[in-house]
Design a protein around this motif. Structure first.
Motif, PDB file in Angstrom:
ATOM      1  N   LYS A  14      38.379 -19.486 -11.486  1.00  0.00           N
ATOM      2  CA  LYS A  14      38.536 -20.874 -11.953  1.00  0.00           C
ATOM      3  C   LYS A  14      37.173 -21.581 -11.989  1.00  0.00           C
ATOM      4  N   THR A  16      34.165 -20.214 -11.979  1.00  0.00           N
ATOM      5  CA  THR A  16      33.266 -19.505 -12.905  1.00  0.00           C
ATOM      6  C   THR A  16      33.500 -19.963 -14.355  1.00  0.00           C
ATOM      7  N   THR A  32      38.561 -29.388  -6.613  1.00  0.00           N
ATOM      8  CA  THR A  32      38.970 -29.921  -5.307  1.00  0.00           C
ATOM      9  C   THR A  32      38.361 -29.083  -4.185  1.00  0.00           C
ATOM     10  N   ARG A 128      32.193 -12.145  -2.557  1.00  0.00           N
ATOM     11  CA  ARG A 128      31.684 -13.526  -2.508  1.00  0.00           C
ATOM     12  C   ARG A 128      31.410 -13.945  -1.064  1.00  0.00           C
ATOM     13  N   ARG A 145      45.776 -16.725   2.175  1.00  0.00           N
ATOM     14  CA  ARG A 145      45.671 -17.571   0.970  1.00  0.00           C
ATOM     15  C   ARG A 145      46.538 -17.025  -0.154  1.00  0.00           C
TER      16      ARG A 145
END
Ligand code: B4P
Length: 191
Positions: A14, A16, A32, A128, A145
């Motif tokens: 998202k 990127t 956000t 990441r 998540r």
């Protein structure tokens, strides 16, 4: 106004792809996740609250997120439109976004759903985490998540389908190829 929701599981790209969309269309960008990470870095009360949730792989409570969103949105002047990156993540957030935009005589033009297989999400986020040191990018938290994504966020796919603005994007492959598909979908929606 071109208002875009960019949607997908953690690590779907998202952030990127948002950067590329912003560059091409000159939109304002609300991430956000970035807003929350900046609050954490600055040690604010909001940041302290947010850190507790993020480190556990949980979502920040809706009411808090909705207030933050309206505050950032209203700070934009003479906007061509906004890309909402990582918002909404629950049905309550989607309803609040619709209401907020309605009150300002606006609407979401398109919802882009970046669809990436789960094993690839895991690989990307672990990588990441190693590169950025992000505390929530470790295997245990990523698993949490993904559970949260399936239970609280994925129901938005049907919600946006019923709004008639859903667009599926194959989110694996080269970043350029994904961006081309996104541009095609946006141009179709903007006609
Ligand atoms: P976010 O900051 O939104 O982050 P994300 O979902 O983890 O990542 P994104 O999809 O943006 O992936 P990226 O482009 O970076 O959320 C973090 C946390 O904040 C949430 O877990 C939650 O706790 C909280 N939060 C945020 N919004 C909230 C809300 N509305 N309500 C409640 N809580 C909220 O890509 C990931 C990696 O993949 C990068 O390293 C990138 O380089 C790589 N990559 C991207 N595209 C690729 C491709 N095509 N091929 C290979 N690698 C690729």
């Amino acid at each position: 106004m071109l208002n875009i929701v960019i949607f997908g599981a953690p690590g779907s790209g998202k952030g990127t792809q948002s950067a590329r969309i912003v560059e091409k269309y000159g939109l304002n960008h609300i991430s956000t996740g970035d807003v929350l990470r900046a609050e954490i870095k600055n040690g604010t009360e909001l940041g302290k609250t947010a850190k507790g949730y993020i480190d556990q792989g949980q979502l920040i409570p809706d009411e808090l997120m909705i207030n933050i969103l309206a505050h950032v949105f209203d700070s934009f002047t003479e906007s061509k439109g906004v890309i909402f990156d990582g918002f909404p993540r629950t049905i309550a957030q989607a309803e609040a976004l619709k209401k907020m935009l309605n009150e300002r005589k606006q609407a979401v033009s398109i919802m882009l759903d970046l669809d990436v297989p789960e094993d690839e999400l895991m690989t990307r986020l672990i990588k990441r985490g190693k590169e950025s040191g992000r505390a929530d990018d470790n295997e245990e938290t990523i698993k949490k998540r993904l559970v949260v994504y399936h239970s609280q966020t994925a129901p938005l796919i049907d919600w946006y389908k019923s709004e008639g603005i859903y667009s599926h994007i194959q989110g694996s492959g080269s970043m350029d190829a994904i961006f081309n598909d996104i541009v095609t979908a946006i141009e179709k929606a903007a006609k």
